[in-house]
Design a protein around this motif. Sequence first.
Motif, PDB file in Angstrom:
ATOM      1  N   LYS A  38       0.827  -1.211   0.000  1.00  0.00           N
ATOM      2  CA  LYS A  38       0.000   0.000   0.000  1.00  0.00           C
ATOM      3  C   LYS A  38       0.860   1.260   0.000  1.00  0.00           C
ATOM      4  O   LYS A  38       0.536   2.235  -0.666  1.00  0.00           O
ATOM      5  CB  LYS A  38      -0.932   0.006   1.214  1.00  0.00           C
ATOM      6  N   TRP A  45      -3.911   2.353  -4.024  1.00  0.00           N
ATOM      7  CA  TRP A  45      -3.656   0.925  -3.848  1.00  0.00           C
ATOM      8  C   TRP A  45      -4.907   0.069  -4.013  1.00  0.00           C
ATOM      9  O   TRP A  45      -4.812  -1.143  -4.195  1.00  0.00           O
ATOM     10  CB  TRP A  45      -2.957   0.625  -2.517  1.00  0.00           C
ATOM     11  N   ALA A  61      -2.463   3.513   4.326  1.00  0.00           N
ATOM     12  CA  ALA A  61      -1.139   2.987   3.978  1.00  0.00           C
ATOM     13  C   ALA A  61      -0.093   3.420   5.000  1.00  0.00           C
ATOM     14  O   ALA A  61       0.705   2.601   5.478  1.00  0.00           O
ATOM     15  CB  ALA A  61      -0.740   3.456   2.577  1.00  0.00           C
TER      16      ALA A  61
END
Length: 140
Positions: A38, A45, A61
């Motif tokens: 991510k 993502w 992320a």
Amino acid sequence: MNIKKLLAPYPLPLIPSFSLLFVRLIMGSAFILHGLPKIQAPFNWMGPDAAIPGFLLFLAAVSEFFGGIGLILGFLTPLVSLGLICTMGFATYFHAVINGDPFVGQGASYELALVYLGLSVMFLIIGPGMHSVDRAIFKK
């Protein structure tokens, strides 16, 4: 209330602190592995057709990857836990309510997100234990 008091870990005995260290190492490693792909594409993502805004993808992320590092080290544990609580709370909501996934199932479910949410709440309340960077920095 000052920041140092908020970030100082709760003093715990040796055995519970080792238990927390054990859980921190496992959970932190898992979050690093979940967050690594991510963090390499932090705003997209989930793909170009994601219904979730890129800024929230970025926060997830960062929370997972750097939160995993923070857990392993026991560094800024209350802040790390708060970020993970938000991320896992949203993941639980996304799977349970929006997708309608079961609690436990063969495919997609919200079981793991809920377990991580519970553990993150535990670390927010209890702290990282005595074997942590927080203890070294903020010890009383």
